[in-house]
Design an enzyme around this catalytic site. Structure first.
Site, PDB file in Angstrom:
ATOM      1  N   SER A   1       0.915  -1.156   0.097  1.00 46.11           N
ATOM      2  CA  SER A   1      -0.140  -0.126  -0.180  1.00 46.11           C
ATOM      3  C   SER A   1       0.948   1.212  -0.105  1.00 46.11           C
ATOM      4  O   SER A   1       0.405   2.456  -0.526  1.00 46.11           O
ATOM      5  CB  SER A   1      -1.013   0.028   1.240  1.00 46.11           C
ATOM      6  OG  SER A   1      -0.165  -0.035   2.474  1.00 46.11           O
TER       7      SER A   1
ATOM      8  N   ARG B   1     -20.147   9.057 -28.372  1.00 43.57           N
ATOM      9  CA  ARG B   1     -21.309   9.796 -28.403  1.00 43.57           C
ATOM     10  C   ARG B   1     -21.259  11.190 -28.881  1.00 43.57           C
ATOM     11  O   ARG B   1     -21.897  11.728 -29.652  1.00 43.57           O
ATOM     12  CB  ARG B   1     -22.024   9.737 -26.963  1.00 43.57           C
ATOM     13  CG  ARG B   1     -23.374  10.670 -26.815  1.00 43.57           C
ATOM     14  CD  ARG B   1     -23.922  10.638 -25.611  1.00 43.57           C
ATOM     15  NE  ARG B   1     -25.406  11.097 -25.483  1.00 43.57           N
ATOM     16  CZ  ARG B   1     -25.703  11.802 -24.360  1.00 43.57           C
ATOM     17  NH1 ARG B   1     -25.374  11.369 -23.038  1.00 43.57           N
ATOM     18  NH2 ARG B   1     -26.899  12.260 -24.401  1.00 43.57           N
TER      19      ARG B   1
ATOM     20  N   ARG C   1      -1.502  -9.167 -17.032  1.00 47.20           N
ATOM     21  CA  ARG C   1      -1.634  -8.963 -18.289  1.00 47.20           C
ATOM     22  C   ARG C   1      -0.315  -9.220 -19.304  1.00 47.20           C
ATOM     23  O   ARG C   1      -0.428  -9.111 -20.551  1.00 47.20           O
ATOM     24  CB  ARG C   1      -2.128  -7.720 -18.643  1.00 47.20           C
ATOM     25  CG  ARG C   1      -3.519  -7.612 -18.093  1.00 47.20           C
ATOM     26  CD  ARG C   1      -4.516  -8.525 -18.573  1.00 47.20           C
ATOM     27  NE  ARG C   1      -5.931  -8.177 -18.216  1.00 47.20           N
ATOM     28  CZ  ARG C   1      -7.078  -8.398 -18.602  1.00 47.20           C
ATOM     29  NH1 ARG C   1      -7.032  -9.481 -19.562  1.00 47.20           N
ATOM     30  NH2 ARG C   1      -8.183  -8.205 -18.032  1.00 47.20           N
TER      31      ARG C   1
END
Length: 255
Positions: free
Chosen positions: A97, A133, A216
């Site tokens: 952390s 949009r 990943r």
């Protein structure tokens, strides 16, 4: 795909100016990190870590303990400085952390909407994404129609590539037709494919980005595009913070 680091954690001028105020010992003036080749982000990490265990105030830690950690060789025999030894100890104990105080902001361009959907599965990343949009994707619009991302399995297969390109052309024509019929962009975009390219700005802290890379990176079964992104993000980070390079797991990269 284009990935560029556009911002990262830096110490404030006020914090630099406080070194003399809190230091109180000779040789500690100006910018000590230039002298000791220590990154600003490492100073932030040291401050966060030692705040948890030191009686000193956070503003005093670098000034009073910086020489000890950044100026001495690691006592564990693993290389680097005592700061590197401390970082190894803390990350090895799971107290990661403390790395969340170091952040990076990237410009990511020309990635697919399929990749974007995968990105949103990762926590503690912030996104500002090109909108389908408000950015009109028509052939006659300023953008000149949407770009497409071709997966390697299609790019390397001539017949599949020909058909895929035709599908993208058809999708563009369908979008243009809907717009010509008065359908607003927010509804016409429904026909745009996962392959449609987009750009975004993404910010994450070092703990999250290390976790993203571990999950990943190449060799972990991730789709090619997001695996490529993981490597590019890593490369941009270690350019400015080479001290973090050992924390990116590359043992199985390329498998």
């Amino acid at each position: 795909m284009n990935v560029k680091l556009i911002a990262h954690t830096q110490l404030s001028e006020e914090f630099y100016d406080s070194f003399d105020e809190y230091g109180g010992h000779s040789g500690w003036s100006g910018n000590p990190f230039e002298r000791m080749n220590a990154a600003d982000s490492a100073a932030v990490a040291l401050t966060a870590i030692r705040t948890c265990y030191s009686p000193l105030k956070p503003t005093e830690i670098v000034a009073q303990e910086g020489e000890k950690y950044f100026g001495n060789a690691a006592s564990d025999g693993e290389g680097g400085t005592e700061a590197d030894r401390l970082f190894r100890h803390i990350t090895g104990s799971g107290h990661t952390s403390t790395l969340e105080h170091i952040t990076y902001t990237f410009a990511i361009e020309g990635v697919s909407r399929a990749l974007l959907a995968q990105l949103t599965r990762h926590r503690h990343l912030s996104f500002s994404v090109q909108s389908q949009r408000y950015v009109r994707m028509g052939s006659a619009d300023k953008i000149g129609g949407f770009d497409s991302v071709f997966p390697p399995s299609i790019e390397g297969n001539p017949e599949a590539k020909r058909r895929f390109r035709g599908m993208m052309i058809n999708a563009q024509e369908d979008y243009d037709t809907l717009r010509s019929l008065g359908v607003p962009p927010e509804d016409a975009r429904m026909v745009l494919p996962n392959a449609a390219a987009c750009s975004l700005v993404m910010t994450g802290n070092s703990r999250t980005l290390l976790d993203f890379y571990a999950k990943r990176r190449p060799g972990r079964g991730a789709q090619h595009e997001i695996a490529d992104l993981a490597v590019r993000l890593r490369d941009e980070i270690v350019k400015v913070d080479p001290w973090l390079a050992p924390y990116f797991d590359t043992k199985k990269e390329g498998e």
